[in-house]
Write a protein that holds these residues in place. Structure first.
Motif, short mmCIF file in Angstrom:
data_model
loop_
_atom_site.label_atom_id
_atom_site.label_comp_id
_atom_site.label_asym_id
_atom_site.label_seq_id
_atom_site.Cartn_x
_atom_site.Cartn_y
_atom_site.Cartn_z
N SER A 147 16.52 -4.54 11.63
CA SER A 147 16.01 -5.91 11.60
C SER A 147 15.89 -6.45 10.18
CB SER A 147 14.66 -5.98 12.31
OG SER A 147 14.79 -5.57 13.64
N GLY B 266 12.45 -10.00 10.10
CA GLY B 266 13.32 -9.52 11.16
C GLY B 266 12.50 -9.27 12.42
N ARG C 120 12.70 -7.17 16.32
CA ARG C 120 13.42 -6.24 17.19
C ARG C 120 13.77 -6.87 18.52
NH1 ARG C 120 9.28 -1.37 16.59
NH2 ARG C 120 7.90 -3.14 16.60
N ARG D 207 17.74 -9.07 15.76
CA ARG D 207 18.94 -8.26 15.59
C ARG D 207 19.91 -8.58 16.71
NH1 ARG D 207 15.76 -2.66 16.69
NH2 ARG D 207 15.34 -3.06 18.85
N ASP E 221 14.07 1.13 15.19
CA ASP E 221 14.70 0.15 14.33
C ASP E 221 15.15 0.83 13.05
OD1 ASP E 221 15.65 -2.35 13.63
OD2 ASP E 221 13.71 -3.05 12.95
#
Length: 175
Positions: free
Chosen positions: A26, A131, A133, A163, A175
């Motif tokens: 991410s 980021g 997930r 992502r 991740d």
């Protein structure tokens, strides 16, 4: 009034699969997306502010079930944790240097949600990129989501980058 470069804070973390110094899927995705979609070829118009928050283990021993006998043992643990975080940040700073984008990076310790929001308040970036997930509602309850918290509480605009489907590991919590 002359303005400086747009300051982009990017909160980054390590891979739960590979560990330090590897960035999470991410974090890498958020960084690459920002380069491609925002910075593009205007490398002098932006400055990245990378933040990595070291999360202390509940018992402070980072998966080590040992008894430490001297204060020096703890100093070594702190040095190791800081070195791991620095190696993670080095990945992003090196990439910025290679393409000519100015950057800064620093480590903090604590709860990522609180620390990121406090650093946003202190640094006052133009926006924050995090980021995500892309966990479903059921997994969010057990794992929590830093990106969601930051979107609600950070004192600047927040861009959350999910992502891609092809980047998702077998267990999406990883991740």
């Amino acid at each position: 009034m002359e303005e400086g470069p747009t300051r982009i804070m990017l909160a980054v973390n390590q891979s739960t699969i590979k560990g330090y110094p590897h960035p999470s899927i991410s974090s890498k995705r958020a960084f690459e997306w920002t380069l491609q979609k925002i910075v593009r070829s205007n490398t002098s118009g932006f400055r990245f502010l990378f933040l990595h928050v070291l999360v202390p283990d509940e018992d402070g021993f980072d998966e080590v079930d040992s008894i430490f006998a001297s204060p020096d043992d703890f100093k070594e643990l702190k040095k190791r944790d800081n070195a791991r975080g620095l190696h993670l940040l080095e990945y992003f700073v090196t990439r910025c240097h290679e393409i000519g984008v100015a950057s800064e990076a620093w480590l903090k310790k604590g709860d990522p949600t609180e620390v990121i929001c406090l650093e946003v308040k202190r640094i006052q970036p133009d926006f924050l990129v995090v980021g995500s997930r892309g966990l479903g509602p059921f997994k969010k309850v057990f794992v929590g989501t830093v990106s969601e918290f930051c979107a609600k509480h950070a004192e600047c605009p927040v861009i959350t980058i999910k992502r891609r489907e092809d980047e998702t590991p077998d267990d999406p919590v990883d991740d």
